[in-house]
Design a protein around this motif. Structure first.
Motif, PDB file in Angstrom:
ATOM      1  N   GLU A   1       0.834  -1.208   0.000  1.00  0.00           N
ATOM      2  CA  GLU A   1       0.000   0.000   0.000  1.00  0.00           C
ATOM      3  C   GLU A   1       0.864   1.252   0.000  1.00  0.00           C
ATOM      4  O   GLU A   1       0.577   2.221  -0.707  1.00  0.00           O
ATOM      5  CB  GLU A   1      -0.919   0.022   1.219  1.00  0.00           C
TER       6      GLU A   1
ATOM      7  N   HIS B   1       2.406   6.906  -7.166  1.00  0.00           N
ATOM      8  CA  HIS B   1       1.237   7.341  -7.933  1.00  0.00           C
ATOM      9  C   HIS B   1       1.464   8.554  -8.834  1.00  0.00           C
ATOM     10  O   HIS B   1       0.715   8.770  -9.770  1.00  0.00           O
ATOM     11  CB  HIS B   1       0.033   7.570  -7.008  1.00  0.00           C
ATOM     12  N   LEU B   2       2.482   9.347  -8.612  1.00  0.00           N
ATOM     13  CA  LEU B   2       2.737  10.506  -9.469  1.00  0.00           C
ATOM     14  C   LEU B   2       3.701  10.207 -10.615  1.00  0.00           C
ATOM     15  O   LEU B   2       4.015  11.097 -11.394  1.00  0.00           O
ATOM     16  CB  LEU B   2       3.276  11.669  -8.633  1.00  0.00           C
ATOM     17  N   SER B   3       4.143   8.977 -10.735  1.00  0.00           N
ATOM     18  CA  SER B   3       5.053   8.603 -11.811  1.00  0.00           C
ATOM     19  C   SER B   3       4.273   8.010 -12.979  1.00  0.00           C
ATOM     20  O   SER B   3       3.207   7.442 -12.804  1.00  0.00           O
ATOM     21  CB  SER B   3       6.072   7.580 -11.318  1.00  0.00           C
TER      22      SER B   3
ATOM     23  N   ALA C   1       2.377   1.762  -3.451  1.00  0.00           N
ATOM     24  CA  ALA C   1       1.390   2.298  -4.393  1.00  0.00           C
ATOM     25  C   ALA C   1       1.175   3.784  -4.156  1.00  0.00           C
ATOM     26  O   ALA C   1       1.078   4.573  -5.102  1.00  0.00           O
ATOM     27  CB  ALA C   1       0.079   1.540  -4.271  1.00  0.00           C
ATOM     28  N   GLN C   2       1.123   4.180  -2.909  1.00  0.00           N
ATOM     29  CA  GLN C   2       0.950   5.582  -2.560  1.00  0.00           C
ATOM     30  C   GLN C   2       2.152   6.412  -3.020  1.00  0.00           C
ATOM     31  O   GLN C   2       1.997   7.526  -3.517  1.00  0.00           O
ATOM     32  CB  GLN C   2       0.776   5.693  -1.045  1.00  0.00           C
TER      33      GLN C   2
END
Length: 126
Positions: free
Chosen positions: A104, A111-113, A107-108
């Motif tokens: 988790e 997320h901006l890539s 993933a957090q």
């Protein structure tokens, strides 16, 4: 509509396979002419497991935290060594798991890539 890759991120562990994974990710980033961010998640899963078991002894939490910090430092060293050797543009990010499960938190963090890369630490194991 097309979407170009403008940011890549690679997860970097403390394992001996990390430099090879970083080198391959760096080559891909160079191919797309984008910066590569090295990411390490400083996990506290060991601490949480020990605390849940009730088997906490004096200094154990400090030892586990020190081990996690050593892993993070080894991961950064791998990333920076390969980046400098191969000459590509990149930066480093280490995040705390903060009690979240590793996946988790990963993933957090990614997320901006546009593209996230996670190599297997032991490709011979399935």
């Amino acid at each position: 509509m097309t979407h170009s890759i403008s940011r890549m991120i690679v997860y970097v562990s403390e394992k001996p396979t990390a430099p090879e994974i970083v080198a391959r990710a760096g080559a891909l980033a160079q191919r797309f002419d984008v910066p590569l961010t090295g990411l390490h998640v400083k996990s506290n899963d060991d601490i949480a497991a020990v605390a849940a078991s009730g088997a906490v002894s004096p200094g154990l939490i400090d030892d586990l935290d020190r081990k996690a910090a050593e892993h993070a430092a080894a991961a950064r060293d791998s990333f920076e060594t390969v980046r400098k050797r191969d000459g590509w543009n990149g930066d480093w990010c280490c995040v705390e798991a903060g009690g979240m499960p590793f996946r988790e938190r990963m993933a957090q963090a990614v997320h901006l890539s546009d593209l996230a890369i996670m190599g297997r630490d032991n490709p011979d194991e399935d």
